[in-house]
Design a protein around this motif. Structure first.
Motif, PDB file in Angstrom:
ATOM      1  N   PRO A  45     -23.567  53.769 -11.623  1.00  0.00           N
ATOM      2  CA  PRO A  45     -23.410  55.217 -11.443  1.00  0.00           C
ATOM      3  C   PRO A  45     -22.042  55.702 -11.897  1.00  0.00           C
ATOM      4  O   PRO A  45     -21.053  54.969 -11.854  1.00  0.00           O
ATOM      5  CB  PRO A  45     -23.596  55.397  -9.932  1.00  0.00           C
ATOM      6  CG  PRO A  45     -24.445  54.243  -9.523  1.00  0.00           C
ATOM      7  CD  PRO A  45     -23.992  53.101 -10.384  1.00  0.00           C
ATOM      8  N   GLN A  46     -21.975  56.954 -12.331  1.00  0.00           N
ATOM      9  CA  GLN A  46     -20.750  57.531 -12.865  1.00  0.00           C
ATOM     10  C   GLN A  46     -19.671  57.654 -11.770  1.00  0.00           C
ATOM     11  O   GLN A  46     -19.963  57.526 -10.585  1.00  0.00           O
ATOM     12  CB  GLN A  46     -21.055  58.899 -13.472  1.00  0.00           C
ATOM     13  CG  GLN A  46     -21.763  58.830 -14.822  1.00  0.00           C
ATOM     14  CD  GLN A  46     -23.204  58.360 -14.717  1.00  0.00           C
ATOM     15  OE1 GLN A  46     -23.877  58.592 -13.720  1.00  0.00           O
ATOM     16  NE2 GLN A  46     -23.686  57.687 -15.758  1.00  0.00           N
ATOM     17  N   PRO A  47     -18.409  57.903 -12.163  1.00  0.00           N
ATOM     18  CA  PRO A  47     -17.293  57.904 -11.205  1.00  0.00           C
ATOM     19  C   PRO A  47     -17.482  58.806  -9.993  1.00  0.00           C
ATOM     20  O   PRO A  47     -17.128  58.428  -8.886  1.00  0.00           O
ATOM     21  CB  PRO A  47     -16.102  58.360 -12.060  1.00  0.00           C
ATOM     22  CG  PRO A  47     -16.443  57.916 -13.440  1.00  0.00           C
ATOM     23  CD  PRO A  47     -17.932  58.070 -13.557  1.00  0.00           C
ATOM     24  N   ILE A  48     -18.049  60.009 -10.180  1.00  0.00           N
ATOM     25  CA  ILE A  48     -18.172  60.906  -9.040  1.00  0.00           C
ATOM     26  C   ILE A  48     -19.122  60.329  -7.997  1.00  0.00           C
ATOM     27  O   ILE A  48     -18.904  60.462  -6.781  1.00  0.00           O
ATOM     28  CB  ILE A  48     -18.632  62.316  -9.495  1.00  0.00           C
ATOM     29  CG1 ILE A  48     -18.670  63.270  -8.295  1.00  0.00           C
ATOM     30  CG2 ILE A  48     -19.967  62.250 -10.207  1.00  0.00           C
ATOM     31  CD1 ILE A  48     -17.380  63.394  -7.534  1.00  0.00           C
ATOM     32  N   PHE A  49     -20.193  59.665  -8.430  1.00  0.00           N
ATOM     33  CA  PHE A  49     -21.103  59.033  -7.476  1.00  0.00           C
ATOM     34  C   PHE A  49     -20.386  57.915  -6.721  1.00  0.00           C
ATOM     35  O   PHE A  49     -20.520  57.785  -5.499  1.00  0.00           O
ATOM     36  CB  PHE A  49     -22.333  58.479  -8.197  1.00  0.00           C
ATOM     37  CG  PHE A  49     -23.190  59.524  -8.855  1.00  0.00           C
ATOM     38  CD1 PHE A  49     -23.979  60.375  -8.099  1.00  0.00           C
ATOM     39  CD2 PHE A  49     -23.213  59.648 -10.230  1.00  0.00           C
ATOM     40  CE1 PHE A  49     -24.773  61.341  -8.700  1.00  0.00           C
ATOM     41  CE2 PHE A  49     -24.010  60.606 -10.844  1.00  0.00           C
ATOM     42  CZ  PHE A  49     -24.790  61.453 -10.076  1.00  0.00           C
ATOM     43  N   SER A  50     -19.629  57.116  -7.464  1.00  0.00           N
ATOM     44  CA  SER A  50     -18.917  56.002  -6.844  1.00  0.00           C
ATOM     45  C   SER A  50     -17.887  56.485  -5.833  1.00  0.00           C
ATOM     46  O   SER A  50     -17.733  55.913  -4.759  1.00  0.00           O
ATOM     47  CB  SER A  50     -18.241  55.162  -7.934  1.00  0.00           C
ATOM     48  OG  SER A  50     -17.582  54.051  -7.366  1.00  0.00           O
ATOM     49  N   ARG A  51     -17.184  57.559  -6.152  1.00  0.00           N
ATOM     50  CA  ARG A  51     -16.188  58.089  -5.215  1.00  0.00           C
ATOM     51  C   ARG A  51     -16.839  58.575  -3.924  1.00  0.00           C
ATOM     52  O   ARG A  51     -16.301  58.370  -2.822  1.00  0.00           O
ATOM     53  CB  ARG A  51     -15.418  59.228  -5.876  1.00  0.00           C
ATOM     54  CG  ARG A  51     -14.470  58.805  -6.988  1.00  0.00           C
ATOM     55  CD  ARG A  51     -13.806  60.023  -7.625  1.00  0.00           C
ATOM     56  NE  ARG A  51     -13.024  60.772  -6.642  1.00  0.00           N
ATOM     57  CZ  ARG A  51     -12.527  61.995  -6.858  1.00  0.00           C
ATOM     58  NH1 ARG A  51     -12.775  62.614  -8.014  1.00  0.00           N
ATOM     59  NH2 ARG A  51     -11.827  62.589  -5.920  1.00  0.00           N
ATOM     60  N   CYS A  52     -17.973  59.230  -4.041  1.00  0.00           N
ATOM     61  CA  CYS A  52     -18.676  59.728  -2.849  1.00  0.00           C
ATOM     62  C   CYS A  52     -19.231  58.578  -2.002  1.00  0.00           C
ATOM     63  O   CYS A  52     -19.216  58.641  -0.769  1.00  0.00           O
ATOM     64  CB  CYS A  52     -19.806  60.671  -3.259  1.00  0.00           C
ATOM     65  SG  CYS A  52     -19.231  62.221  -4.008  1.00  0.00           S
TER      66      CYS A  52
END
Length: 412
Positions: free
Chosen positions: A361-368
């Motif tokens: 998953p892209q960075p924003i998904f990983s951060r969440c």
């Protein structure tokens, strides 16, 4: 006829007995009456004393309280009928700690992770019996016991009194789950299997099906999201399957009725932007191949074919421009997402779980995911029709296993 002469001499004064009792004098009668009165008063006094002691002993027995029972106040113990009888304050005894105080473990390393052992099961009387009450009572109690910790939050983070349920190699810590399933053509063959795996552990999970895994952002607002006020219309094409309202819970049907048009326009981006603030679910689950990613636009005079403006960022698998030309204020929506999922640790937001069949998953998904202590799982075994990996008997704390959680990618 001759008359008898009267007797004369000393014997002449003696009375001749006639056989009748001599009448008693007044003094003799008065003495007998006083004796009878004293006897009667004595007997009655004795009977009164006996009756008095009998009544006192009977009243004491009736008011004696069995130590093995207790009386609750009327209606929860707040100004109840029983509470009005006793005005004195009854102090509760302090609970005795059944376990030894654990030593404190600290770490100065920012990247350190600590795995805590499972708590032992305490035998005997539960600690939450009578240690907290839900109402104030003047009498012998009443109210409703709240236990230790007031229900939710007794586990790690916002655990709901259990460590979670295994789903396709991950462990989802939640009771109410909403699932976004990518229903595009490339994902059709997985849908039945994935839905069965989720329903096995969460029979009442709400399944939402839409085509693709797009996150479109225009002028800092997620398309289809709560702050978006741009042109309305359908975004991605229709999926191979669509959401079945009749299969949703009552909360799910209400959300679907209100936001289905927004979900169709903004895809998974609108779904997350809206669902992160809903309180109907403890966890959000996304299943896809995560090929599409985030596309962000800025209004300009020469809009592109999407009608959203100039593309200033794209991190999808097919991206041909790795640059990130966004300004800090144009990234604010990402921080809003992360903050909402971080609130899961305070039991004020949902956890995020991502399952991908192809790319991370892209960075924003990983951060969440990291902020909410959720998990990311690569389920490439689905592509070969395999089975999920065996469940770990000692699962790590959600969000701390480097093999299941992807670290955020650096900004491009």
């Amino acid at each position: 006829m001759t008359k008898l002469s009267k007797n004369v001499g000393p014997k002449a004064d003696k009375e001749i007995p006639t056989g009748k009792s001599h009448p008693k004098t007044k003094d003799e009668k008065r003495g007998l009456d006083l004796k009878g009165l004293f006897v009667s008063v004595g007997i009655h006094s004795f009977l009164v004393l006996i009756a008095f002691f009998w009544v006192i002993s009977s009243w004491t027995d009736l008011n004696r309280t069995d130590p093995s029972t207790f009386t609750t106040g009327s209606g929860g113990g707040n100004n109840g009928e029983k509470a009005l009888v006793r005005e004195h304050k009854i102090e509760r005894k302090k609970a005795t700690t059944l376990a030894k105080e654990a030593s404190r473990i600290t770490s100065k390393s920012a990247s350190a992770s600590i795995s805590l052992p499972s708590l032992p099961v305490t035998q005997g009387v539960p600690l939450n019996t009578g240690l907290a009450s839900g109402g104030s009572s003047k009498g012998f109690g009443g109210g409703s016991g709240g236990g230790i910790g007031a229900g939710r939050g007794a586990g790690v983070g916002n655990g709901v009194n259990f460590v979670g349920k295994p789903v396709m190699g991950a462990r989802i810590v939640a009771q109410r789950v909403a699932v976004y399933m990518d229903a595009s053509n490339s994902m059709e063959r997985y849908l039945d299997r994935v839905e069965a795996e989720i329903k096995k552990q969460f029979p009442e999970a709400d399944i939402y099906l839409y085509s693709g895994i797009w996150v479109n952002v225009a002028d800092g607002a997620v398309v289809g999201g709560k702050k978006y006020d741009g042109p309305k219309g359908r975004g991605a094409s229709a999926g191979v399957r669509e959401t079945k309202p009749e299969s949703l819970t009552s909360a799910g049907r209400a959300i679907f009725k209100k936001y289905d048009a927004s979900f169709r326009q903004g895809d998974v981006g609108a779904w997350i932007d809206i669902m992160r603030d809903e309180r109907a679910y403890d966890a959000l689950v996304i299943f896809s191949d995560f090929q599409d990613g985030v596309s962000q636009y800025r209004s300009s005079k020469s809009n592109n074919s999407s009608g959203l403006g100039e593309k200033i960022y794209w991190d999808g698998m097919r991206s041909t421009d790795p640059s990130d030309r966004r300004k800090p204020e144009e990234k604010r929506w990402e921080n809003d997402w992360v903050k909402s999922f971080a609130d899961a640790l305070k039991d004020k937001g949902p956890r995020l779980y991502c399952f991908s069949t192809q790319v991370e998953p892209q960075p924003i998904f990983s951060r969440c995911v990291d902020a909410s202590k959720g998990q990311i799982k690569m389920v490439t075994w689905l592509r070969t029709g395999g089975s999920p990996p065996p469940e770990d008997k000692n699962p790590p704390q959600a969000g701390t296993d480097p093999t299941t959680t992807v670290a955020p990618r650096p900004e491009r």
